[in-house]
Design a protein around this motif. Structure first.
Motif, mmCIF file in Angstrom:
data_model
loop_
_atom_site.group_PDB
_atom_site.id
_atom_site.type_symbol
_atom_site.label_atom_id
_atom_site.label_comp_id
_atom_site.label_asym_id
_atom_site.label_seq_id
_atom_site.Cartn_x
_atom_site.Cartn_y
_atom_site.Cartn_z
ATOM 1 N N GLY A 168 -25.028 -56.528 74.889
ATOM 2 C CA GLY A 168 -25.801 -57.101 73.788
ATOM 3 C C GLY A 168 -25.160 -58.354 73.215
ATOM 4 O O GLY A 168 -25.426 -58.737 72.075
ATOM 5 N N LEU A 169 -24.324 -59.032 74.040
ATOM 6 C CA LEU A 169 -23.617 -60.227 73.574
ATOM 7 C C LEU A 169 -24.532 -61.455 73.605
ATOM 8 O O LEU A 169 -25.510 -61.491 74.362
ATOM 9 C CB LEU A 169 -22.390 -60.475 74.445
ATOM 10 C CG LEU A 169 -21.324 -59.377 74.427
ATOM 11 C CD1 LEU A 169 -20.254 -59.667 75.472
ATOM 12 C CD2 LEU A 169 -20.707 -59.256 73.039
ATOM 13 N N PRO A 170 -24.226 -62.476 72.815
ATOM 14 C CA PRO A 170 -25.050 -63.693 72.826
ATOM 15 C C PRO A 170 -25.126 -64.305 74.224
ATOM 16 O O PRO A 170 -24.095 -64.532 74.868
ATOM 17 C CB PRO A 170 -24.317 -64.629 71.854
ATOM 18 C CG PRO A 170 -23.506 -63.741 70.988
ATOM 19 C CD PRO A 170 -23.121 -62.570 71.833
ATOM 20 N N GLY A 171 -26.320 -64.528 74.697
ATOM 21 C CA GLY A 171 -26.505 -65.129 76.003
ATOM 22 C C GLY A 171 -26.338 -64.176 77.165
ATOM 23 O O GLY A 171 -26.457 -64.579 78.328
ATOM 24 N N GLN A 172 -26.071 -62.912 76.894
ATOM 25 C CA GLN A 172 -25.878 -61.934 77.968
ATOM 26 C C GLN A 172 -27.234 -61.394 78.437
ATOM 27 O O GLN A 172 -28.126 -61.136 77.636
ATOM 28 C CB GLN A 172 -25.006 -60.770 77.483
ATOM 29 C CG GLN A 172 -24.533 -59.832 78.577
ATOM 30 C CD GLN A 172 -23.638 -58.731 78.016
ATOM 31 O OE1 GLN A 172 -23.896 -58.198 76.938
ATOM 32 N NE2 GLN A 172 -22.570 -58.404 78.736
ATOM 33 N N TYR A 195 -19.643 -50.562 74.489
ATOM 34 C CA TYR A 195 -20.158 -50.642 73.137
ATOM 35 C C TYR A 195 -21.167 -51.775 72.993
ATOM 36 O O TYR A 195 -20.956 -52.871 73.510
ATOM 37 C CB TYR A 195 -19.019 -50.885 72.138
ATOM 38 C CG TYR A 195 -17.966 -49.810 72.123
ATOM 39 C CD1 TYR A 195 -18.232 -48.587 71.535
ATOM 40 C CD2 TYR A 195 -16.726 -50.012 72.712
ATOM 41 C CE1 TYR A 195 -17.272 -47.583 71.513
ATOM 42 C CE2 TYR A 195 -15.759 -49.020 72.704
ATOM 43 C CZ TYR A 195 -16.041 -47.802 72.107
ATOM 44 O OH TYR A 195 -15.091 -46.814 72.099
ATOM 45 N N GLY A 196 -22.240 -51.496 72.261
ATOM 46 C CA GLY A 196 -23.188 -52.541 71.923
ATOM 47 C C GLY A 196 -22.669 -53.380 70.766
ATOM 48 O O GLY A 196 -22.039 -52.861 69.840
ATOM 49 N N LEU A 197 -22.914 -54.686 70.827
ATOM 50 C CA LEU A 197 -22.481 -55.580 69.746
ATOM 51 C C LEU A 197 -23.189 -55.220 68.445
ATOM 52 O O LEU A 197 -24.405 -55.029 68.418
ATOM 53 C CB LEU A 197 -22.803 -57.032 70.116
ATOM 54 C CG LEU A 197 -22.563 -58.056 69.003
ATOM 55 C CD1 LEU A 197 -21.073 -58.218 68.713
ATOM 56 C CD2 LEU A 197 -23.191 -59.404 69.359
#
Length: 391
Positions: A168-172, A195-197
């Motif tokens: 759930g990372l930016p741009g992922q 883990y989810g951001l």
């Protein structure tokens, strides 16, 4: 004696120093440069001595050293710190002794100091096997550092190794995550945490989110990532024993299971939480304020008695994170003369009807656990118990 009255058998110690502050991090951590590390370790030993005197430990079965990044300590500081732990706490011979580490902070001499000091499990904060993503989230290690650190740890004799990954990372995208998961599994480690951001306040990511400058994946993509993780780890022989954790049988995190079972634990260090005899405390967070406070007394920020009804809600919320769920027999040990059905029947019924929970009949009673449908919707289940706590 109920478990709420037992002396803890688990010990958490916080080392709050880091090489840098990651963009998503809201943990109690401080950039190492210029910090009074030796004075902090002295204050930490003062807290150990007072804590062991006021709440004498019988036996310590799990130790977890977190942060921050504990492995920013020098080998000499590491040896000093670990010796002080053994001096004040009777760590059992078969204890699980975990230390968090960042790739690139575990040279051979430091790993030797850790082994000699009793550490037998390392949890590396890898987060991604994509260098661009690592840079985007503020990590200063590279993928090469990951491989080198794991190689050094194995050469030093560490077999019980775990890595953290984030999704759930930016741009992922799901495709990028799949690449990281495949590279992680190729390492053939016994334990993985994924883990989810969460965009937390007081972080750079929160500031960017408020400006609408944080390109997060859609909810659909994030769910797809989580399902991908569950499927790939299961296919690789890692059992999902908790919402975010996967392990070979026998390599589950014994220390974290203490938290999920709502059992007591010592919590030492700046900003650390502890829970014993129904009393929950939070320590002073700042490094120098912690040092100053420890010179005179226990360095407490807050301390509160947790009433039984709140402790019961905690038991359910954290216990249902484990895929084995909660057992009424364990509930009765912590809360004599009470049953899960008697206390939470009205909360459980709609969750059962919705297919998010299932009842499990056992030889010594019954329990509840998340269904396959309920695992990705775990927060909805836990939220039902929070609503009870707040009503």
């Amino acid at each position: 004696m109920t478990k709420r009255k037992q002396s803890p058998k688990a010990l958490y110690i916080h080392i709050p120093f880091c090489t840098n502050k990651c963009y998503y991090c809201d943990f109690n951590s401080f950039v190492l440069n210029g910090q009074p590390v030796d004075a902090y370790l002295a204050a930490l030993e003062q807290e150990m001595e007072r804590t062991a005197g006021l709440l004498p430990p019988e036996r310590i079965d799990t130790v977890f050293v977190g942060g921050g990044t504990p492995t920013v300590l020098t080998p000499a500081q590491m040896s000093r710190f670990l010796a002080s732990v053994k001096r004040h706490f009777p760590v059992s011979g078969d204890a699980e002794f975990t230390m968090e580490a960042n790739p690139g902070t575990t040279e051979a001499d430091k790993l030797q100091a850790m082994r000699e000091g009793g550490v037998n499990r390392i949890s590396f904060g890898v987060q991604s096997f994509d260098n661009r993503l690592l840079e985007r989230i503020g990590r200063i290690h590279s993928v090469d550092d990951v491989y080198r650190s794991l190689e050094l740890a194995r050469a030093a004799g560490f077999a019980n190794l775990s890595i953290d990954l984030m999704f759930g990372l930016p741009g992922q995208t799901p495709e990028l995550l799949e690449g990281s998961v495949e590279r992680a599994l190729a390492l053939d480690l016994p334990h993985y945490s994924l883990y989810g951001l969460k965009v937390e306040e007081n972080t750079l990511f929160h500031t960017l989110y408020e400006r609408n400058e944080l390109p997060l994946p859609s909810e659909e993509d994030e769910l797809a990532m989580y399902v991908l993780i569950m499927n790939r780890l299961k296919a690789a022989g890692r059992r999902q024993y908790e919402i975010s954790n996967f392990a070979r049988p026998g390599f589950e995190s014994r220390h974290n299971i203490t938290y999920w079972r709502n059992e007591p634990y010592y919590g030492l260090g700046a900003g650390a939480h502890g829970y014993a005899h129904g009393l929950r405390h939070v320590n002073i967070k700042g490094v120098q304020p912690f040092i100053d406070a420890a010179a005179g007394d226990l360095p407490r920020l807050t301390e509160e008695q947790i009433p039984d009804n709140e402790a019961m809600e905690d038991f359910m919320m954290v216990g249902l994170r484990m895929l084995d769920g909660v057992r009424n027999a364990d509930f009765a040990v912590q809360f004599p003369d009470s049953t899960i059905d008697g206390v939470f029947g009205t909360v459980l019924r709609p969750l059962l009807d919705a297919g998010l929970l299932e009842r499990v009949e056992e030889t010594d009673g019954y329990g509840y656990r998340l269904t396959e449908r309920g695992v990705p919707l775990g927060n909805e289940v836990f939220g039902a118990f929070i609503a009870v706590a707040e009503s």
